[in-house]
Design a protein around this motif. Structure first.
Motif, mmCIF file in Angstrom:
data_model
loop_
_atom_site.group_PDB
_atom_site.id
_atom_site.type_symbol
_atom_site.label_atom_id
_atom_site.label_comp_id
_atom_site.label_asym_id
_atom_site.label_seq_id
_atom_site.Cartn_x
_atom_site.Cartn_y
_atom_site.Cartn_z
ATOM 1 N N PRO A 272 36.337 -2.049 24.014
ATOM 2 C CA PRO A 272 35.005 -1.723 23.468
ATOM 3 C C PRO A 272 34.721 -2.418 22.137
ATOM 4 O O PRO A 272 33.565 -2.487 21.728
ATOM 5 N N ALA A 273 35.775 -2.910 21.458
ATOM 6 C CA ALA A 273 35.549 -3.606 20.183
ATOM 7 C C ALA A 273 36.198 -4.978 20.230
ATOM 8 O O ALA A 273 37.156 -5.250 19.512
ATOM 9 N N PRO A 274 35.681 -5.861 21.062
ATOM 10 C CA PRO A 274 36.345 -7.158 21.230
ATOM 11 C C PRO A 274 35.959 -8.147 20.134
ATOM 12 O O PRO A 274 35.037 -7.905 19.357
ATOM 13 N N PHE A 275 36.693 -9.243 20.103
ATOM 14 C CA PHE A 275 36.374 -10.330 19.180
ATOM 15 C C PHE A 275 35.347 -11.245 19.830
ATOM 16 O O PHE A 275 35.453 -11.585 20.998
ATOM 17 N N ARG A 276 34.334 -11.624 19.067
ATOM 18 C CA ARG A 276 33.384 -12.636 19.545
ATOM 19 C C ARG A 276 33.636 -13.898 18.722
ATOM 20 O O ARG A 276 33.539 -13.859 17.493
ATOM 21 N N PRO A 277 33.931 -15.009 19.390
ATOM 22 C CA PRO A 277 34.271 -16.236 18.647
ATOM 23 C C PRO A 277 33.208 -16.585 17.615
ATOM 24 O O PRO A 277 32.009 -16.474 17.874
ATOM 25 N N ALA A 278 33.667 -17.010 16.458
ATOM 26 C CA ALA A 278 32.774 -17.192 15.320
ATOM 27 C C ALA A 278 31.950 -18.473 15.431
ATOM 28 O O ALA A 278 32.360 -19.450 16.030
ATOM 29 N N MET A 279 30.766 -18.416 14.831
ATOM 30 C CA MET A 279 29.920 -19.602 14.719
ATOM 31 C C MET A 279 30.193 -20.242 13.369
ATOM 32 O O MET A 279 30.243 -19.566 12.348
ATOM 33 N N LEU A 280 30.368 -21.559 13.389
ATOM 34 C CA LEU A 280 30.724 -22.277 12.164
ATOM 35 C C LEU A 280 29.672 -23.328 11.838
ATOM 36 O O LEU A 280 28.832 -23.656 12.678
ATOM 37 N N ALA A 281 29.723 -23.841 10.607
ATOM 38 C CA ALA A 281 28.679 -24.768 10.149
ATOM 39 C C ALA A 281 29.256 -26.136 9.828
ATOM 40 O O ALA A 281 30.442 -26.266 9.537
ATOM 41 N N HIS A 282 28.419 -27.137 9.875
ATOM 42 C CA HIS A 282 28.799 -28.478 9.425
ATOM 43 C C HIS A 282 28.393 -28.651 7.964
ATOM 44 O O HIS A 282 27.405 -28.078 7.532
ATOM 45 N N PRO A 283 29.119 -29.472 7.203
ATOM 46 C CA PRO A 283 28.660 -29.772 5.836
ATOM 47 C C PRO A 283 27.362 -30.579 5.911
ATOM 48 O O PRO A 283 27.226 -31.432 6.791
ATOM 49 N N ILE A 284 26.449 -30.284 5.028
ATOM 50 C CA ILE A 284 25.179 -31.011 5.060
ATOM 51 C C ILE A 284 25.349 -32.376 4.382
ATOM 52 O O ILE A 284 26.133 -32.507 3.440
ATOM 53 N N GLN A 285 24.687 -33.385 4.926
ATOM 54 C CA GLN A 285 24.750 -34.732 4.357
ATOM 55 C C GLN A 285 23.430 -35.022 3.636
ATOM 56 O O GLN A 285 22.412 -34.423 3.959
#
Lengths: 545, 336
Positions: A199-212
């Motif tokens: 009932p309390a699973p892990f949801r894979p995280a969303m990550l960001a790219h460095p801005i150029q």
């Protein structure tokens, strides 16, 4: 067990990620169930076996071997499990079963064996094993394989068996139990995707790219929201209703490791059916503490009440993934953010709060907030701001690091001019190059080491440094060379890093976070490299003496 | 008369007064008896050298024909009188041409075994136990943790890795005399018939082994035409361990460092050297072989040289052998 022990032997000495993946995949492909699943559980730390104490193992070997010879051996090898695995005098008895010991036998037997019976059991196992199997067995029993494979890497190898993404495995991992037979069947294409009934699973995280720099000209500031990126540990706090109506709670690291047991204070605060993406911090009197204070609470299996009082844990929420059983990840960020604000406000705790949005209408205004976070909402906690996160209002929450919806814009890294002191040879492609560098800064008339870096340079720069090391060696210690580092002769390295903390482990008293070589300063004489005082000035206020 | 009146250690090496000769002297002497061709046992500059023909050949290959003023070869098992003693040479199983030297004086015999091993080796004659009153044994791997596994199993580890990582070159560090040829011969025995690439420093010795009837199969120098790194993908390259830390190793694609040595038994030791694939292959006795040899020969006294004397001395005490460490200097512990 023989295949597993050979796998461990290879992993210990294989430094490269790809090499490790290959070894793991080959092992999973050639090893049957349930053996491979138990191996996966051992590597990912999911098996809690009753452990054997070093003293018990010492007694075992000394009952078979002269204590003086054992002491000489241990002194030479330096590791108890390895000494015993090598020196164990096998009983030359032909009626010993010569068959391979199985991980499954070991696990099943250990669980139902009393502590008093363990020594005789271990003795019998050691007798029927070769030295490689004995080593694996003893490492298993004493806890801690130390083969340099993270749970994430083992799951990645598993995912690659069936051309899946590792996040698909993360999504279901916490609902599964060893020996993971359904999971193997699914990645190999012989079974359906296992259902996750946690009932309390892990949801894979969303990550960001460095801005150029050129991203700004292509993007419209009005499409984005901005928030501070706090200098803590990214976590996911997950709570959900079990079938019996009770609320099950978990706290996951960014890679899906369950760390809830070390944070009962936070788990108590998470008293509603929701999954929050946020930053784990320590707050004292409402103020965010430096990263090294947070470190007191990290990498622990359990935590004392005293610890929790001294270092109260806190979550600063960024996003809301699930609320009352409804998965919000496909909704736009603007909608999730609205619901996050309401959800956090409804919690009866001060341990979870919301990370404020930064108000802006142009990119210039964002740049100003990044430059002086104190004036743009971070206030007294500005030291704990690592930079800004830019998120498209219309972005869904997707696992991994998609290009476009989220950007991170870190504050300018700190940098220091340091002098190369020691160099060590690398591995694999770099095995003939000196590619790991220890550098120091001046304290009075001497250089004190302040850190180690092994990336940041180009291939050409690597060759240049390697040549310098070979031509300027003054001392050798195994694979390490000490190079000339006088006032006049030496190589100055511009080292960039993310932060600085007090450290009792380093002679200099400071430790850098994420150091890397930014530039080679052939132009600069070592005498003009930075001094320790200028580094100490960069310490968080609390850490200055 | 005590044994060490007619054979005892000196700074130049083990000296026999009634025969006026040294065994494996570390400094130039008038008369040297040499057990085998490794550089720390066989040195140039002696006036006269007595050794097996193969050891003399190896010395000539390494130091040139003029390494000594006079050389004389001696066949295994033949008695030769020198001064008041008589000596004979017997196979030691260490490398091609290696010998134990038996010294007989007034009805007693001391055997200086040099370096030796009991494991089977396709590149040299097996160790032959010689009954004696004093047995002088090496102690390179004289600790209970050194127990060399089956050499065929070790070679299989290498072949498994070559199959598992076909895009990478496998660099096998091996001592140029003996170990390198043994690794190659074992690979051939295991059915590996591809060309094996060798470092230039090994060419002469490999040629010599082949001329002595040790079949090493197709060998080629590990030279590189510029820009063709891919040529060595999946190849096995054998070279002296020191070469792999050197710029020489850069010519190979993403190499896997293997090292064939008894020291590879200890994981930390492999790790410190940056070895990814340790091959536990030794030309010395392991602990069990040392003990078995002493029991088999059952001498009145055991003298122990270079290595871990204390552990073997302890074992001798526990098992009622008179033991004494000989402090001989100049033999490299690392030489393997």
């Amino acid at each position: 067990m023989r295949a597993f022990s050979h796998l461990l032997d290879r992993l210990i000495l294989t430094p490269q990620r790809n090499g490790k993946l290959r070894l793991l995949k080959d092992y999973f492909t050639t090893t049957p169930d349930p053996e491979r699943g138990l191996a996966l559980a051992v590597i990912t730390g999911q098996l809690n076996l009753p452990s054997a104490k070093p003293a018990m193992l010492r007694d075992l070997i000394q009952s078979r071997m002269d204590p003086v010879l054992f002491a000489l051996s241990y002194d030479y090898v330096g590791d108890l499990a390895e000494t015993i695995s090598l020196a164990w005098p096998e009983k030359a008895s032909p009626d010993l079963p010569n068959s391979d010991l199985h991980l499954s036998d070991i696990v099943e037997t250990l669980v139902k064996t009393s502590r008093r019976e363990t020594p005789a059991l271990v003795e019998a196992w050691l007798d029927r094993s070769d030295s490689s199997v004995r080593y694996a067995l003893l490492k298993l029993l004493t806890g801690g394989l130390r083969v340099g494979v993270s749970a994430r890497l083992a799951k990645t190898a598993l995912a690659q068996l069936g051309e899946h993404d590792v996040d698909e495995i993360e999504e279901i991992w916490h609902g599964l139990e060893p020996p993971y037979e359904t999971l193997f069947a699914w990645v190999e294409g012989t079974g359906p995707r296992p259902e996750n009934d946690n009932p309390a699973p892990f949801r894979p995280a969303m990550l960001a790219h460095p801005i150029q720099d050129d991203d700004f000209t292509k993007l419209d500031a009005g499409d984005f929201g901005a928030e501070f990126k706090w200098d803590g540990i990214r976590v996911q706090a997950s709570a959900g209703l079990a079938l019996d109506g009770t609320l099950k709670r978990a706290l996951y690291s960014r890679t899906g490791e369950d760390i809830a047991r070390a944070f009962p204070d936070l788990m108590e605060a998470l008293d509603a059916d929701m999954t929050i993406d946020g930053e784990l911090l320590v707050l004292i009197e409402g103020r965010v503490q430096p990263f090294n204070v947070l470190q007191q609470r990290l990498n622990r299996k359990t935590v004392s009440a005293k610890m929790m009082r001294a270092y109260p844990a806190h979550i600063r929420a960024y996003d809301l993934l699930v609320e009352k059983g409804t998965d919000l990840r496909a909704q736009p960020f603007s909608e999730r953010r609205k619901r996050l604000e309401q959800a956090v406000a409804s919690l009866a705790t001060s341990r979870i709060d919301i990370s404020p949005l930064v108000n802006f209408d142009t990119w210039d205004a964002v740049a100003a907030a990044r430059q002086t976070p104190a004036d743009h909402g971070a206030g007294v906690d500005a030291d704990a701001v690592e930079g800004l996160m830019l998120k498209r209002w219309d972005s869904a929450y997707v696992p991994g690091r998609p290009k476009g919806p989220w950007f991170k814009w870190k504050r300018d890294p700190l940098s220091v001019d340091a002098v190369l002191m020691y160099a060590q040879r690398g591995h694999g492609k770099r095995s003939s190059f000196y590619s790991d560098y220890t550098f120091g800064v001046w304290r009075d008339e001497e250089l004190v080491p302040v850190g180690k870096a092994y990336f940041g340079f180009t291939d050409d720069e690597l060759k240049e440094i390697d040549r310098f090391v070979r031509n300027n060696t003054i001392n050798r210690f195994g694979p390490v060379r000490e190079v000339t580092h006088s006032q006049e002769v030496g190589l100055v390295l511009e080292v960039a890093f993310e932060g600085l903390n007090r450290s009792t482990r380093h002679k200099s008293g400071v430790a850098m976070r994420f150091p890397r070589i930014a530039r080679l300063r052939w132009d600069k004489p070592p005498a003009e490299a930075d001094r320790l005082e200028s580094l100490e000035a960069l310490l968080p206020r609390e850490d200055r003496v | 008369m005590r044994f060490d009146d007619w054979l005892h250690p000196t700074p130049k090496g083990l000296y026999c007064p009634p025969g006026d000769f040294y065994i494996d002297p570390v400094k130039p002497v008038a008369r040297a008896l040499i057990t085998h061709g490794h550089a720390d046992h066989a040195r140039p500059g002696h006036t006269s050298v007595l050794a097996s023909q193969q050891t003399l050949d190896i010395m000539a290959l390494r130091y040139g024909e003029g390494h000594a003023e006079h050389t004389q070869d001696i066949a295994y098992g033949v008695q030769q009188t020198i001064g008041d003693v008589s000596v004979s040479f017997h196979p030691a199983g260490h490398v091609l041409g290696s010998a134990q030297i038996a010294v007989n004086y007034k009805g007693k015999r001391i055997v200086a075994s040099g370096d030796y091993k009991r494991a089977d080796d396709p590149t040299c004659l097996s160790f032959e136990p010689v009954p004696c009153d004093v047995f002088i044994t090496e102690a390179t791997f004289a600790l209970p943790v050194f127990r060399h596994p089956d050499d065929r199993q070790e070679i299989q580890k290498l072949l498994t890795s070559v199959a598992q990582f076909p895009e990478r070159a496998h660099l096998v560090g091996a001592y140029a005399l003996g170990k390198a040829q043994r690794v190659i011969a074992l690979l051939r025995e295991a059915g590996y018939d591809e060309t094996i690439f060798i470092h230039g420093a090994m060419q002469k010795l490999c040629d010599y082994y082949q001329s002595q009837g040790v079949d090493l199969g197709p060998l080629a120098p590990a030279t590189l035409e510029k820009g063709k790194k891919g040529n060595f993908a999946g190849a096995i390259v054998v070279g002296p361990p020191s070469a792999f830390a050197d710029k020489w190793a850069r010519r190979f694609p993403d190499p896997i460092a293997a090292f064939a040595s008894g020291w590879m038994q200890v994981r930390q030791r492999a790790k410190q050297r940056g070895v990814e694939l340790p091959l536990i292959l030794s030309d010395h006795c392991d602990w069990d072989e040392l003990l078995a040899t002493i029991r088999e020969i059952d001498p009145e006294e055991v003298w122990i040289t270079h290595g871990r004397e204390d552990a073997l001395t302890r074992w001798c005490e526990l098992n009622n052998y008179t033991a004494r460490p000989l402090s001989l200097v100049g033999y490299e512990e690392e030489a393997e």
